[in-house]
Design a protein around this motif. Structure first.
Motif, short mmCIF file in Angstrom:
data_model
loop_
_atom_site.label_atom_id
_atom_site.label_comp_id
_atom_site.label_asym_id
_atom_site.label_seq_id
_atom_site.Cartn_x
_atom_site.Cartn_y
_atom_site.Cartn_z
N ASP A 114 39.73 46.85 39.86
CA ASP A 114 38.41 46.37 40.34
C ASP A 114 37.45 47.52 40.54
OD1 ASP A 114 39.30 43.74 40.29
OD2 ASP A 114 39.99 43.81 42.37
N ARG A 115 37.93 48.57 41.17
CA ARG A 115 37.07 49.74 41.42
C ARG A 115 36.64 50.37 40.09
NH1 ARG A 115 38.49 55.43 44.06
NH2 ARG A 115 36.37 56.10 44.43
N SER A 118 34.05 48.21 38.34
CA SER A 118 32.74 48.21 39.02
C SER A 118 31.91 49.41 38.63
CB SER A 118 32.94 48.14 40.54
OG SER A 118 33.41 49.38 41.04
#
Length: 121
Positions: A114-115, A118
Protein backbone atom coordinates in the motif's frame (compact mmCIF):
# COMPACT_ATOMS: atom_id res chain seq x y z
CA UNK A 1 24.32 -22.93 -0.99
CA UNK A 2 20.84 -24.43 -1.62
CA UNK A 3 19.22 -23.36 -4.86
CA UNK A 4 15.68 -23.66 -6.15
CA UNK A 5 15.29 -24.69 -9.77
CA UNK A 6 12.89 -23.25 -12.36
CA UNK A 7 12.48 -25.04 -15.71
CA UNK A 8 11.83 -23.33 -19.03
CA UNK A 9 11.84 -24.28 -22.70
CA UNK A 10 13.03 -21.87 -25.38
CA UNK A 11 10.11 -21.34 -27.76
CA UNK A 12 9.92 -19.24 -30.90
CA UNK A 13 8.11 -16.41 -29.07
CA UNK A 14 10.98 -15.85 -26.59
CA UNK A 15 13.81 -15.60 -29.10
CA UNK A 16 15.82 -12.47 -29.80
CA UNK A 17 14.22 -12.26 -33.25
CA UNK A 18 10.69 -12.44 -31.79
CA UNK A 19 11.14 -9.93 -28.96
CA UNK A 20 13.18 -7.48 -31.02
CA UNK A 21 16.46 -7.64 -29.08
CA UNK A 22 18.31 -9.22 -32.00
CA UNK A 23 17.73 -11.11 -35.22
CA UNK A 24 18.67 -14.68 -34.28
CA UNK A 25 16.38 -17.50 -33.20
CA UNK A 26 18.05 -17.96 -29.82
CA UNK A 27 16.88 -17.23 -26.27
CA UNK A 28 16.56 -13.47 -25.93
CA UNK A 29 18.53 -11.84 -23.13
CA UNK A 30 15.42 -9.90 -22.00
CA UNK A 31 13.57 -13.23 -21.63
CA UNK A 32 16.48 -14.71 -19.70
CA UNK A 33 16.47 -11.69 -17.38
CA UNK A 34 12.70 -12.07 -16.89
CA UNK A 35 13.09 -15.75 -15.98
CA UNK A 36 15.77 -14.85 -13.42
CA UNK A 37 13.66 -12.09 -11.90
CA UNK A 38 10.58 -14.32 -11.65
CA UNK A 39 12.68 -16.98 -9.90
CA UNK A 40 14.07 -14.42 -7.44
CA UNK A 41 10.59 -13.02 -6.75
CA UNK A 42 9.29 -16.49 -5.93
CA UNK A 43 12.29 -17.40 -3.76
CA UNK A 44 12.19 -14.06 -1.89
CA UNK A 45 8.45 -14.40 -1.20
CA UNK A 46 9.28 -17.22 1.21
CA UNK A 47 11.65 -14.98 3.20
CA UNK A 48 9.39 -12.02 3.99
CA UNK A 49 6.34 -11.24 6.09
CA UNK A 50 3.08 -12.10 4.30
CA UNK A 51 1.93 -8.47 4.43
CA UNK A 52 4.93 -7.33 2.37
CA UNK A 53 6.16 -7.98 -1.14
CA UNK A 54 9.37 -7.39 -3.07
CA UNK A 55 10.15 -5.19 -6.05
CA UNK A 56 13.09 -5.52 -8.39
CA UNK A 57 15.82 -2.92 -8.06
CA UNK A 58 18.96 -4.21 -9.79
CA UNK A 59 19.75 -7.08 -12.14
CA UNK A 60 23.25 -8.01 -13.23
CA UNK A 61 23.40 -10.91 -15.70
CA UNK A 62 26.24 -12.22 -17.84
CA UNK A 63 24.61 -14.09 -20.74
CA UNK A 64 27.49 -16.11 -22.16
CA UNK A 65 26.00 -18.81 -24.40
CA UNK A 66 23.19 -18.96 -26.93
CA UNK A 67 20.27 -21.36 -26.63
CA UNK A 68 18.25 -22.41 -29.71
CA UNK A 69 14.50 -23.02 -29.91
CA UNK A 70 13.71 -26.25 -28.11
CA UNK A 71 16.51 -25.91 -25.55
CA UNK A 72 15.61 -26.85 -21.99
CA UNK A 73 16.80 -24.16 -19.59
CA UNK A 74 17.04 -24.28 -15.79
CA UNK A 75 17.34 -21.18 -13.63
CA UNK A 76 19.03 -22.02 -10.33
CA UNK A 77 18.21 -19.35 -7.74
CA UNK A 78 19.87 -19.25 -4.32
CA UNK A 79 18.07 -18.26 -1.14
CA UNK A 80 18.33 -14.49 -0.73
CA UNK A 81 21.06 -12.77 1.21
CA UNK A 82 19.70 -9.86 3.24
CA UNK A 83 22.20 -7.01 3.11
CA UNK A 84 20.03 -4.81 5.33
CA UNK A 85 18.51 -2.81 2.47
CA UNK A 86 17.51 -5.44 -0.01
CA UNK A 87 17.45 -9.15 -0.74
CA UNK A 88 20.14 -10.40 -3.11
CA UNK A 89 19.67 -13.66 -5.02
CA UNK A 90 22.50 -15.29 -6.94
CA UNK A 91 21.35 -17.02 -10.11
CA UNK A 92 23.00 -19.53 -12.40
CA UNK A 93 21.31 -20.56 -15.65
CA UNK A 94 22.18 -23.86 -17.33
CA UNK A 95 21.08 -25.79 -20.38
CA UNK A 96 20.13 -29.49 -20.46
CA UNK A 97 23.80 -30.46 -20.97
CA UNK A 98 24.67 -28.67 -17.73
CA UNK A 99 26.53 -25.91 -19.56
CA UNK A 100 26.27 -22.51 -17.90
CA UNK A 101 24.56 -20.03 -20.19
CA UNK A 102 24.30 -17.17 -17.69
CA UNK A 103 24.99 -16.10 -14.13
CA UNK A 104 24.36 -13.03 -12.05
CA UNK A 105 22.47 -11.36 -9.22
CA UNK A 106 18.92 -10.17 -8.77
CA UNK A 107 18.32 -7.52 -6.07
CA UNK A 108 14.84 -6.98 -4.63
CA UNK A 109 13.63 -4.46 -2.05
CA UNK A 110 11.07 -5.48 0.58
CA UNK A 111 8.13 -3.07 0.54
CA UNK A 112 4.71 -2.52 2.03
CA UNK A 113 2.42 -2.78 -1.03
CA UNK A 114 0.00 0.00 0.00
CA UNK A 115 2.75 2.44 0.90
CA UNK A 116 4.68 1.62 -2.29
CA UNK A 117 1.62 2.06 -4.52
CA UNK A 118 0.69 5.36 -2.84
CA UNK A 119 4.02 6.76 -3.98
CA UNK A 120 3.45 5.69 -7.58
CA UNK A 121 0.54 8.08 -8.22
Amino acid sequence: MPMRQFQHTVTADVTAAAVGSGDLDVLATPTLVLWCEVAAFQVCAQSIDPDHTTVGTTITIDHVKGSPVGAEITVHCAEPINDGRRLVCHVIVKDADGDQIAKGEVHRAVVDPDRFMSKCH
